[in-house]
Design an enzyme around this catalytic site. Structure first.
Site, short mmCIF file in Angstrom:
data_model
loop_
_atom_site.label_atom_id
_atom_site.label_comp_id
_atom_site.label_asym_id
_atom_site.label_seq_id
_atom_site.Cartn_x
_atom_site.Cartn_y
_atom_site.Cartn_z
CB CYS A 38 4.75 0.01 -5.33
SG CYS A 38 4.66 -1.76 -5.66
CB SER A 40 1.07 -2.94 -5.86
OG SER A 40 1.85 -4.08 -6.09
CG HIS A 43 -1.25 -3.60 -10.57
ND1 HIS A 43 -1.10 -3.56 -11.93
CD2 HIS A 43 -0.25 -4.40 -10.12
CE1 HIS A 43 -0.04 -4.30 -12.27
NE2 HIS A 43 0.50 -4.80 -11.19
CG HIS A 59 2.08 -0.30 -0.75
ND1 HIS A 59 1.56 0.13 -1.94
CD2 HIS A 59 3.05 -1.18 -1.06
CE1 HIS A 59 2.18 -0.49 -2.93
NE2 HIS A 59 3.10 -1.29 -2.43
CB CYS A 163 6.57 -2.29 -1.12
SG CYS A 163 5.84 -3.53 -2.24
#
Ligand SMILES: NC(=O)c1ccc[n+]([C@@H]2O[C@H](COP(=O)([O-])OP(=O)(O)OC[C@H]3O[C@@H](n4cnc5c(N)ncnc54)[C@H](O)[C@@H]3O)[C@@H](O)[C@H]2O)c1
Ligand SMILES: [Zn+2]
Ligand SMILES: [Zn+2]
Length: 359
Positions: A38, A40, A43, A59, A163
């Site tokens: 993902c 994220s 990030h 995740h 997710c």
């Protein structure tokens, strides 16, 4: 067990051999089958969203329960499970009123000072992010971070429910709760944005306008249900307002950039709602025109699709099994754990929808 470890933010992940503890009370040891990559995760790896190090990211995971600790009631050995960062306490004001995705108590990590769940070869604690750590062969989590799903669901496709699907579908159905017949625009058609498009179709939107800077993403968005596409080269706000004769009822931002959040807000018709799903770097703020707001336009955030994941995820699996959730098109590439840094590089160019690490 092998894991991809973030030792230093801004540096590539390192494949290393970590030790994982036995499950304690309320804990579940999962043999990881697949984990999606993902934005994220990127990030956190590049530091735009801070994470403690060393850490194992990842995740968006599906796997099989290998062992359970004392008092575990919701899953058993052999169950197929999907994980979620929205671990919840079940007792606080938010949980009791049905908003478990914003629970601030959580309690899904081991208490400070206890034996770590994972350690480096040198014996140092390795952090989990959101109570998970899916870029690894095994993952030890709290039982409130996972849910059992039906065993006939392919696990590589189930991972993205962890997710992208929960976030995108939930932003449409839970957070924005769009009305059938409405007009929707989605800026950013990555893993999350494509699921927003798919969910808008399922929820009965009359018109779904997909916007991205990569033409290949717009083709994927059409397959997911977009009725119109806009390549983000010129003035996308003017284009969408013109196409819809005054703006959309609902807009979604699924990138995490200040300019695109502001565009998403400005393409609303009066009374419209803009839902920001993208995570902008910490410290970012948005310029919202007072006169735009006056005509009852709304701006709201959406965290993990305002989910109730133990209920939502098995339903999302059913939607896939019925052919309504287009996960085969979402998972564009299956890769080995060693290729995780390549998947990060691809996220930066935006050519692929979702890379999934399979074990
Ligand atoms: N709110 C939440 O709970 C939640 C959950 C998961 C992910 N996210 C966030 O959602 C965002 C999207 O995640 P993802 O995994 O789908 O990312 P992604 O990298 O797969 O997708 C981003 C898309 O945006 C496009 N894009 C980039 N810059 C653009 C621009 N200026 N104009 C138009 N299109 C542009 C890219 O081509 C790509 O298709 C990230 O910020 C991620 O952190 C939020
Ligand atoms: Zn995510
Ligand atoms: Zn709670």
């Amino acid at each position: 067990m092998r894991a991809a470890v973030l030792y230093q933010s801004g540096e590539p992940l390192v494949i290393d051999t970590l030790s994982v503890d036995k499950p304690g009370p309320h804990e579940v040891l999962i043999r990881v089958a697949a984990t999606g990559v993902c934005h994220s995760d990127l990030h956190m790896a590049d530091g735009s969203f801070p994470a403690p190090v060393p850490a194992v990211l990842g995740h968006e995971t599906a796997g099989v329960v290998e062992a359970v600790g004392e008092h575990v009631r919701t899953v058993k050995v052999g169950d197929h499970v999907v994980t979620c960062v929205s671990g919840f306490c079940g007792h606080c004001q938010d949980c009791i009123t049905g908003h478990l995705s914003i629970c601030q108590v959580k309690g899904v990590d081991r208490p400070r000072g206890s034996t770590p769940r994972m350690t480096t070869p040198a014996g140092k604690k390795v952090h989990q992010v959101g109570g998970l750590a899916g870029f690894a062969e095994q993952m030890l989590v709290h039982e409130k971070s996972c849910v059992a799903i039906r065993p006939d669901m392919p696990l590589d496709l189930a991972s993205v429910i962890g997710c992208a699907v929960t976030t995108g579908y939930g932003a449409v159905v839970n957070t924005a709760a769009i009305k059938p017949g409405s007009t929707v625009a989605v800026i950013g058609c990555g893993g999350v944005g494509l699921m927003i498009v798919n969910a808008a179709l399922i929820a009965g939107a009359a018109r779904i306008i997909a916007i991205d800077r990569v033409p290949a993403k717009l083709a994927m968005a059409r397959d997911m249900g977009a009725t119109d596409v806009v390549e983000a080269t010129g003035d996308v706000v003017a284009e969408v307002v013109e196409m819809t004769k005054g703006g959309v009822h609902y807009s979604f931002e699924a990138i995490g950039l200040k300019p695109t959040v502001e565009q998403a807000f400005r393409m609303l018709r009066p009374g419209g709602t803009c839902t920001v799903v993208g995570v902008a770097p910490v410290g970012t703020s948005f310029d919202i025109g007072a006169m735009d707001l006056l005509l009852e336009r709304r701006l709201q955030g959406s965290f993990m699709g305002s989910n109730h994941f133990p209920i939502d995820m098995p339903r999302l699996v059913d939607l896939y099994m019925q052919g309504r959730l287009k996960l085969d098109a979402l998972v564009s590439r299956r890769i080995a754990l060693e290729q995780v840094n390549e998947a990060f590089a691809e996220l930066k160019t935006g050519q692929l929808a979702r890379s999934v690490i399979t074990f």
